[in-house]
Design a protein around this motif. Structure first.
Motif, mmCIF file in Angstrom:
data_model
loop_
_atom_site.group_PDB
_atom_site.id
_atom_site.type_symbol
_atom_site.label_atom_id
_atom_site.label_comp_id
_atom_site.label_asym_id
_atom_site.label_seq_id
_atom_site.Cartn_x
_atom_site.Cartn_y
_atom_site.Cartn_z
ATOM 1 N N GLY A 243 0.822 -1.049 0.154
ATOM 2 C CA GLY A 243 0.081 0.071 0.034
ATOM 3 C C GLY A 243 0.897 1.310 -0.157
ATOM 4 N N VAL A 244 0.203 2.219 0.244
ATOM 5 C CA VAL A 244 1.003 3.652 0.311
ATOM 6 C C VAL A 244 0.417 4.359 1.896
ATOM 7 C CG1 VAL A 244 1.124 5.994 -0.438
ATOM 8 C CG2 VAL A 244 0.544 3.971 -1.979
ATOM 9 N N GLY A 245 1.606 4.503 2.480
ATOM 10 C CA GLY A 245 1.631 4.969 3.838
ATOM 11 C C GLY A 245 1.502 6.307 4.000
ATOM 12 N N PRO A 246 2.039 6.728 5.280
ATOM 13 C CA PRO A 246 2.122 8.115 5.594
ATOM 14 C C PRO A 246 3.455 8.857 4.721
ATOM 15 C CG PRO A 246 2.080 6.937 7.530
ATOM 16 C CD PRO A 246 2.102 6.037 6.613
ATOM 17 N N PHE A 247 3.126 10.294 4.496
ATOM 18 C CA PHE A 247 4.026 10.822 3.740
ATOM 19 C C PHE A 247 4.163 10.147 2.119
ATOM 20 C CE2 PHE A 247 6.018 10.394 7.800
ATOM 21 C CZ PHE A 247 5.859 11.702 8.506
ATOM 22 N N ASP A 248 2.891 9.454 1.750
ATOM 23 C CA ASP A 248 2.712 8.960 0.316
ATOM 24 C C ASP A 248 4.166 8.226 -0.013
ATOM 25 O OD1 ASP A 248 0.545 10.405 -0.017
ATOM 26 O OD2 ASP A 248 1.653 12.202 -0.868
ATOM 27 N N PRO A 318 12.591 17.307 6.327
ATOM 28 C CA PRO A 318 12.030 16.098 6.967
ATOM 29 C C PRO A 318 11.694 16.040 8.392
ATOM 30 C CG PRO A 318 13.946 15.763 5.163
ATOM 31 C CD PRO A 318 13.685 17.453 5.429
ATOM 32 N N MET A 319 12.317 17.158 9.138
ATOM 33 C CA MET A 319 12.306 16.858 10.718
ATOM 34 C C MET A 319 11.124 17.529 10.871
ATOM 35 S SD MET A 319 15.323 17.833 13.311
ATOM 36 C CE MET A 319 14.988 17.711 15.234
ATOM 37 N N GLN A 320 10.634 18.637 10.132
ATOM 38 C CA GLN A 320 9.455 19.139 10.375
ATOM 39 C C GLN A 320 8.293 18.473 10.122
ATOM 40 O OE1 GLN A 320 8.980 22.720 11.618
ATOM 41 N NE2 GLN A 320 6.912 21.758 11.854
ATOM 42 N N ARG A 321 8.269 17.775 8.988
ATOM 43 C CA ARG A 321 7.251 16.817 8.659
ATOM 44 C C ARG A 321 7.127 15.875 9.540
ATOM 45 N NH1 ARG A 321 7.828 14.410 2.524
ATOM 46 N NH2 ARG A 321 5.656 14.273 2.942
ATOM 47 N N LEU A 322 8.291 15.227 10.053
ATOM 48 C CA LEU A 322 8.003 14.131 11.296
ATOM 49 C C LEU A 322 7.302 14.835 12.392
ATOM 50 C CD1 LEU A 322 8.624 11.151 11.545
ATOM 51 C CD2 LEU A 322 10.817 11.890 12.648
ATOM 52 N N THR A 323 7.607 15.873 12.689
ATOM 53 C CA THR A 323 6.947 16.663 13.908
ATOM 54 C C THR A 323 5.690 17.031 13.633
ATOM 55 O OG1 THR A 323 9.100 17.650 14.578
ATOM 56 C CG2 THR A 323 7.186 18.695 15.407
#
Length: 966
Positions: A243-248, A318-323
């Motif tokens: 499938g396709v998960g978080p963050f595509d 990336p760090m902002q997306r994860l937060t």
């Protein structure tokens, strides 16, 4: 399905058998009750047919029923079918077999109730032992409700569509279809082998969609034929998900499935994800679908490059997306996966994030109830950073973490740079320590954070207490609260309070701190040890309040302070008692650097001990901060002082200052002069008044010391980022300035000559030095005039005119004052006195009468006087000498006990008439002289030798001569 198909086969056979025994033209709808009774008796359930009944034998036997309901209340079974069409092959039926050409169900709705993980005990009363085959089975708009009361859960399958076939009731089965579960559609494909004992080989695939992953199962269904009830089968085999998960991010997972109704385990799980599926996790997954449903994932990884995975065009870092993802997950009603409460154990040896490595990352989240998860997290990061959280997470619209926290960093600067680069909104300020760690109870939410029962390690210090931060919400300002204490606080350097002030300018503050002792490694004056430092400070909006400040043992100083200020006005009260102010003055110069604080720090010994009581008030106008009131009293050293400032009737302030010292040398040193020991000068006073704004005060200052009166009238002021300056008229009058000059070391301490002085000048004093313009007056009987300036880089420069001066007086600047010769001797045998300490100078002098020797005098002399590090030079000397002129350049150097002189002398049409030299003409002579431990007798000998040299030149009629010491 097998039981349902069996029922259908029995029903059809019985009805067809009955049809053969009755007339063909019978109206079955009129015999509805008979049909219902026969079917009820046959199935063991209550059957109702509310729609039409159509039965035909030829050419193809078929049965069609409409609006059929079968109910077995005791077992919780309820079946409703809008339309049922069964068509059977006649030839097979005559052979004792059942071959369904078609079994079509329109809108079947089946409700089953599970009991002890088994299907209902209801079964048809008559079975069929022959061969049964279904060429085509179709279901449209079907529905299945499976009620698992023991687990307090129901499963809803809606919009079921099926197209299938079955060679026998034991398989194989083949089919395709789709259904909706909880509103999410899914398409599936099914194929089985023939049942072998208790096992039925199965291949099932579910197509991937935007709402759910794709699944492929290849394994077996195992039936427990020994069970008294119809137990649902278990499943085991290989399962592949995608499938396709978080963050595509695309992902795939493979493992071995072992599943039953209320449990499932996926072992040897291998998850690959990312654009090229290079990132991987492995572990196991357990599913509990009982009364307390839960999904437990246990995963681990060697290394995952999150920077590579989460970097995308037009996306945050990336760090902002994860937060952001973590905040969204915490804001959800519950942490779930596949609509199951999630329990997750995750470990990674290395995560690459924000351009650096996070090591030994371990985390777990476990659902502990509605909107309540148990959370554990630990990791190591840049700069020796470490974090460990252990507590409960309340999820939902206002997520909150409550629990124990351990955090810190060995290299704060490196960790701060990493965090500020990747998450600037959480930027850390510059702090005056290298390492820090804390441990305590934390309450963290989207609104803010509270840390209580904290133990904070800062370098070598241990602090305890409470910290709290509330973020800005709407018009409500952010707020920082701290209540900390320490037995001993060690700081490597002072914090930059201006940076802290800027970073908290939009905060409300409530700060309380109490340190029993403080060590400051870099105070600007070496390591500094103090006693207690305690303060209580608050800021609400524009109002700041220093409720109390107490400092004790600060290099012998004790201080208390309090005050408040706002955007409009403020006031401060300070009391200081200090045996030594060196450390506190240096600290003040570091915290608030200015010409005044730097001066006091450089001359702290002269202001010690100090007792000060200070009260200051001010306001803020369009031009900035303004002083409106000041009262200062106390003692600095032995000097008593009083200073006041109050609003003037017009614009600005009325300022007064008075200082009185019992010994003038003390006041001179406090004004920045270097003094030398000697006879007491007596008391000194300094009084001043000023009116106007602080940047332009109309001032008058009068000082009296050692019989000298100094008076200044003019403008004194200071502009922002500019050193203080003064411009006005300076007057100095003294009947004998020699005592002051002796105290300042400008003349020999044994000088007994009186030096009356009366001077005035237009003075300008500023950061670039001192300028005296239009200087005029008298020194003794000689008139003085000119323009002089002083600057730190050039010393004294300018022009000076005087009535009379002698060469001997100038040479004393290098050789020291003349010594008295013994009776009968022309020269003293004493060594030269120490040279005078004078600043560098280059002054253009004009002297009316210039004494070359005791009996040779030149007139109208012009030359440049050079003073530089023990050197006295007369450059470009030109004067009228008798009927001729004299030209010369002379340099006298003095270094400790060594003296040297060199230069040249030109006489133009001067007639010599000396005991040792006579003659007239144009004469030039060069001379050079050097002696260690020189005495005045050496100077006399040199004078005789040079005269003899000059006479020899005259006798030989030489116009050039070189008189150099042998």
């Amino acid at each position: 399905m097998r039981e349902i198909l069996t029922v259908l086969a029995v029903v059809l056979i019985v009805i067809l058998t009955a049809a053969l025994a009755v007339p063909y033209f019978i109206d079955w709808n009129a015999e509805r009750s008979l049909v219902e009774a026969q079917l009820s008796n046959l199935t063991g359930a209550e059957v109702k047919i509310r729609g039409g009944i159509d039965l035909k034998i030829l050419p193809t036997p078929y049965l069609q029923l409409a609006d059929v309901e079968l109910a077995a209340p005791d077992s919780g079974t309820d079946v409703k079918v809008a339309e049922l069409h069964l068509e059977i092959a006649l030839a097979a039926l005559l052979r004792g077999e059942v071959d369904f050409v078609e079994a079509r169900f329109v809108a079947p709705k089946v409700q089953l109730r599970l009991a002890n993980s088994t299907l209902p005990s209801w079964r048809p009363r008559h079975g069929f032992m022959g061969q049964m085959r279904f060429e085509r089975i179709s279901v449209s708009d079907g529905g299945l409700l499976l009620d698992d009361r023991d687990a307090k859960r129901t499963y809803h399958f809606d919009k079921i569509a099926l197209s299938a076939e079955a060679d026998a009731l034991t398989g194989p089965f083949f089919g395709d279809g789709h259904f909706d579960m909880n509103g999410v559609p899914a398409a599936f494909h099914l194929s089985t082998g023939a049942r072998e004992g208790a096992n039925l080989p199965v291949k099932l695939s579910i197509d991937e969609s935007a709402q759910h992953p794709g699944a492929d199962f290849d394994g077996n269904l195992a039936f427990d034929s020994s069970a008294a009830e119809f137990a649902l089968p278990t499943a085991s085999g290989a399962l592949h998900l995608s499938g396709v998960g978080p963050f595509d991010l695309p992902w795939q997972a493979s493992g071995t499935l072992d599943a039953a109704l209320r449990r499932a385990k996926l072992s040897n799980l291998d998850i690959q994800f990312g654009g090229d599926l290079t990132a991987s996790l492995d572990g196991d997954a357990d599913f509990d679908l009982g009364p307390a449903p839960r999904m437990h994932l246990k995963l681990k990884a060697q290394q995952i490059n999150l920077d590579q995975l989460l970097t995308a065009k037009d996306a945050p870092a990336p760090m902002q997306r994860l937060t952001d993802a973590a905040e969204n997950a915490a804001s959800a009603p519950a942490v779930t996966l596949f609509d199951l409460p999630l329990s997750l154990d995750l470990a990674a040896q290395t995560l690459i994030l924000g351009g650096d490595a996070l090591n030994d990352v371990a985390g777990s989240v476990s659902a502990a109830g509605p909107q309540n998860d148990i959370v554990h997290l630990s990791a190591k990061g840049p700069g020796g950073a470490h974090l460990a959280l252990d507590g409960a997470l309340e999820t939902g619209s206002a997520p909150v973490f409550k629990g124990h926290v351990v955090a810190g960093a060995d290299d704060i600067s490196r960790f701060r740079d990493w965090l500020n680069t990747n998450l600037p909104q959480f930027g850390l300020p510059d702090v005056p320590f290298q390492s820090a760690a804390l441990e305590g109870t934390a309450n963290i939410s989207q609104v803010g954070a509270v840390g209580s029962d904290l133990v904070i390690h800062v370098d070598g210090s241990v602090l305890t207490g409470t910290l709290a931060y509330t973020r800005k919400i709407g018009i409500e300002r952010a707020r920082l609260f701290a209540d900390l204490s320490a037995q001993r606080l060690e700081l490597p350097r002072l914090p930059d309070l201006s940076i802290l002030a800027r970073q908290t300018s939009d905060f409300d503050l409530a700060l309380r701190f109490d340190a029993r002792s403080v060590k400051l490694a870099d105070s600007g004056a070496g390591t500094l040890e103090t006693g207690q430092i305690a303060f209580d400070f608050a800021k609400t909006g524009a109002l700041s309040q220093l409720k109390s400040l107490y400092v004790s043992g600060f290099d012998g100083a004790n201080a208390t302070a309090s005050g408040h200020w706002s955007a409009g006005a403020g006031e401060l009260a300070l009391q200081l008692d200090a045996e030594h102010i060196g450390a506190i003055a240096t600290l003040a110069a570091r915290l608030a650097p200015s010409a005044e604080t730097n001066f006091v720090a450089a001359h702290s010994a002269e202001f010690s001990p100090m007792h000060l009581v200070l009260a200051v008030k001010g306001d803020t106008g369009a031009s900035g901060s303004n002083l409106t009131s000041l009262n200062a009293t106390g003692m600095a050293g032995a000097t008593q002082f009083v200073a006041t400032a109050a609003p003037a009737q017009g614009k600005g302030l009325d300022v007064t200052l008075s200082a009185k010292a019992p010994e003038a040398r003390a006041l001179l040193r406090q004004l920045g002069f270097t003094t030398f020991p000697g006879k007491k000068l007596g008391a000194a006073t300094l009084n001043g008044t000023a009116q106007g704004p602080l940047d332009r005060l109309d001032a008058h200052v009068a000082a009296s010391l050692a019989g000298a009166a100094i008076d200044f009238s003019g403008i004194v002021g200071r502009q922002e980022r500019v050193d203080p300056h003064a411009a006005g008229t300076l007057k100095i009058a003294s009947a004998d300035l020699a005592s002051v000059l002796r105290a300042l070391g400008l003349v020999d301490s044994n000088l007994q000559t009186r030096l009356p002085l009366n001077l005035s000048a237009a003075a300008h004093i500023g950061g670039d030095g001192l300028a005296l313009r239009a200087l005029s007056g008298t020194c003794g009987v000689n008139k003085l005039s000119g323009d002089l300036t002083y600057s730190a880089d050039k010393g004294v420069t300018g022009t000076l005119q005087t009535d009379a001066l002698s060469l001997g007086t100038l040479l004393q600047l290098a050789l020291g004052p003349a010594r008295t010769a013994k009776r009968g001797a022309a020269w003293s045998e004493a060594p030269f006195a120490p040279p005078m300490t004078l600043p560098p100078a280059l002054i253009a002098l004009h002297v009316g009468t210039f004494g070359l020797t005791s009996n040779v005098v030149a007139q109208s002399a012009d030359f440049n006087l050079l003073l530089a590090g023990g050197q006295v030079g007369l450059q470009h000397f030109s004067a009228k000498l008798g009927a001729g002129r004299i030209f010369a350049d002379l340099t006298m150097r003095r270094s400790a006990a060594t003296a040297a002189a060199e230069g040249h002398l030109s006489l133009d049409h001067y007639a010599l008439d000396l005991p040792t030299a006579r003659g007239a003409g144009v004469w030039q002579i060069r001379f050079r002289w050097h002696r260690a431990e020189p005495r005045y007798t050496d100077l006399g000998a040199r004078r005789v030798r040079h005269a003899q040299c000059l006479r020899s030149s005259i006798d030989a009629q030489r116009s050039h001569s070189d008189c150099t010491d042998p």
